[in-house]
Design an enzyme around this catalytic site. Structure first.
Site, PDB file in Angstrom:
ATOM      1  N   TYR A  89       0.640  -1.227   0.054  1.00  0.00           N
ATOM      2  CA  TYR A  89       0.190   0.101   0.114  1.00  0.00           C
ATOM      3  C   TYR A  89       0.967   1.492   0.120  1.00  0.00           C
ATOM      4  O   TYR A  89       0.623   2.347  -0.784  1.00  0.00           O
ATOM      5  CB  TYR A  89      -0.930  -0.021   1.106  1.00  0.00           C
ATOM      6  CG  TYR A  89      -1.972  -0.966   1.197  1.00  0.00           C
ATOM      7  CD1 TYR A  89      -3.027  -0.997   0.340  1.00  0.00           C
ATOM      8  CD2 TYR A  89      -1.739  -2.265   1.922  1.00  0.00           C
ATOM      9  CE1 TYR A  89      -3.995  -2.070   0.301  1.00  0.00           C
ATOM     10  CE2 TYR A  89      -2.700  -3.274   1.826  1.00  0.00           C
ATOM     11  CZ  TYR A  89      -3.723  -3.267   1.110  1.00  0.00           C
ATOM     12  OH  TYR A  89      -4.870  -4.090   1.157  1.00  0.00           O
TER      13      TYR A  89
ATOM     14  N   ASN B  89     -12.806  -0.871  -4.726  1.00  0.00           N
ATOM     15  CA  ASN B  89     -12.578  -0.806  -6.248  1.00  0.00           C
ATOM     16  C   ASN B  89     -13.774  -1.632  -6.829  1.00  0.00           C
ATOM     17  O   ASN B  89     -14.099  -2.818  -6.251  1.00  0.00           O
ATOM     18  CB  ASN B  89     -11.152  -1.772  -6.187  1.00  0.00           C
ATOM     19  CG  ASN B  89     -10.941  -2.258  -8.042  1.00  0.00           C
ATOM     20  OD1 ASN B  89     -11.691  -1.698  -8.688  1.00  0.00           O
ATOM     21  ND2 ASN B  89     -10.137  -2.952  -8.136  1.00  0.00           N
TER      22      ASN B  89
ATOM     23  N   CYS C 130      -6.432  -4.926  -7.664  1.00  0.00           N
ATOM     24  CA  CYS C 130      -6.393  -4.621  -6.351  1.00  0.00           C
ATOM     25  C   CYS C 130      -5.724  -5.683  -5.330  1.00  0.00           C
ATOM     26  O   CYS C 130      -5.051  -5.398  -4.224  1.00  0.00           O
ATOM     27  CB  CYS C 130      -7.494  -3.849  -5.468  1.00  0.00           C
ATOM     28  SG  CYS C 130      -8.968  -4.912  -5.588  1.00  0.00           S
ATOM     29  N   HIS C 131      -6.051  -7.066  -5.900  1.00  0.00           N
ATOM     30  CA  HIS C 131      -5.433  -8.203  -5.249  1.00  0.00           C
ATOM     31  C   HIS C 131      -3.887  -8.341  -5.122  1.00  0.00           C
ATOM     32  O   HIS C 131      -3.327  -8.807  -4.208  1.00  0.00           O
ATOM     33  CB  HIS C 131      -6.040  -9.583  -5.727  1.00  0.00           C
ATOM     34  CG  HIS C 131      -5.412  -9.756  -7.192  1.00  0.00           C
ATOM     35  ND1 HIS C 131      -6.383  -9.256  -8.287  1.00  0.00           N
ATOM     36  CD2 HIS C 131      -4.775 -10.594  -7.773  1.00  0.00           C
ATOM     37  CE1 HIS C 131      -5.738  -9.717  -9.340  1.00  0.00           C
ATOM     38  NE2 HIS C 131      -4.751 -10.320  -9.012  1.00  0.00           N
TER      39      HIS C 131
ATOM     40  N   GLU D 134      -1.463 -16.519 -10.203  1.00  0.00           N
ATOM     41  CA  GLU D 134      -0.254 -15.549 -10.942  1.00  0.00           C
ATOM     42  C   GLU D 134       1.020 -15.684 -10.435  1.00  0.00           C
ATOM     43  O   GLU D 134       1.920 -15.219 -11.082  1.00  0.00           O
ATOM     44  CB  GLU D 134      -0.820 -14.057 -10.349  1.00  0.00           C
ATOM     45  CG  GLU D 134      -2.082 -13.389 -11.202  1.00  0.00           C
ATOM     46  CD  GLU D 134      -2.397 -12.090 -10.854  1.00  0.00           C
ATOM     47  OE1 GLU D 134      -1.382 -11.293 -10.447  1.00  0.00           O
ATOM     48  OE2 GLU D 134      -3.426 -11.569 -11.479  1.00  0.00           O
TER      49      GLU D 134
END
Length: 197
Positions: A136, A159, A167-168, A194
């Site tokens: 963040y 979001n 945003c993950h 990912e």
């Protein structure tokens, strides 16, 4: 007295075709402002909604689809209809993403559900590459306001386009997950998908 459907039963296929034609006519007549559909995914069912500008909302089932649709009707337009075909391209890109063959999205996005600093942060999130994460604090610095760490957290938490606007990929400075609109399991699943470092 019997209902008309008892007297004249309509097959599911015919009903789906009728619904599709009515939705198409509504769109052609300018009576459809927000089209939506749901899809299944590794993080549960997702609601997808689009406007003429682009994808405006991705919602997790835990948010309550009826509540999300009611919010869209209030914030964008009451002319909200289920129109799956309008979201075929979105569904196809999400399917490719969940299959691991797509690493970024090429969809027009409608950011009208966010404004100000929140929108600025959300527009930056796709710059965090597939398989990478940022804290963040790092995101706050990248958007030019290093002291706005909490505001970045709020921008991520609100979001309206999770998964597509990633945003993950934003974590706490200690590497722990932090919050996520889809829940910690969904955030973990996306990061594992990912192979995020």
């Amino acid at each position: 007295m019997s209902e008309t459907t008892d007297l004249f039963p309509i097959e599911d296929g015919a009903m789906a075709d009728l619904r599709s034609r009515l939705t198409e006519q509504a769109g052609e007549s300018g009576l459809l402002d927000v089209a939506h559909r749901t899809i299944d995914s590794p993080v549960g069912r997702l609601l997808l909604a689009t406007t003429e500008r682009g994808l405006v909302r991705v919602a997790f089932e835990r948010e309550g689809f009826d509540e999300v649709l009611a919010s869209l009707a209030t914030r964008i337009s009451p002319r909200v209809l289920e129109a799956p075909r309008r979201l075929d391209a979105v569904a196809a890109e999400l399917e490719e993403y969940f299959a691991g063959t797509r690493h970024s999205f090429d969809l027009p996005l409608d950011h009208s559900l966010s404004s100000g600093f929140r929108q600025r942060v959300q527009r930056h999130l796709p710059d965090i590459g597939y398989g990478h994460t940022r804290s963040y604090a790092e995101v706050a610095e990248l958007v030019g306001n290093p002291k706005a760490v909490r505001a970045v957290g709020t921008a991520c938490a609100t979001n309206p386009l999770p998964v597509v606007v990633p945003c993950h990929r934003v974590l706490r400075s200690d590497g722990s997950l932090g919050g996520y609109i889809g829940g910690p399991e969904a955030k973990t699943t996306l990061l594992q998908l990912e192979h995020a470092a």
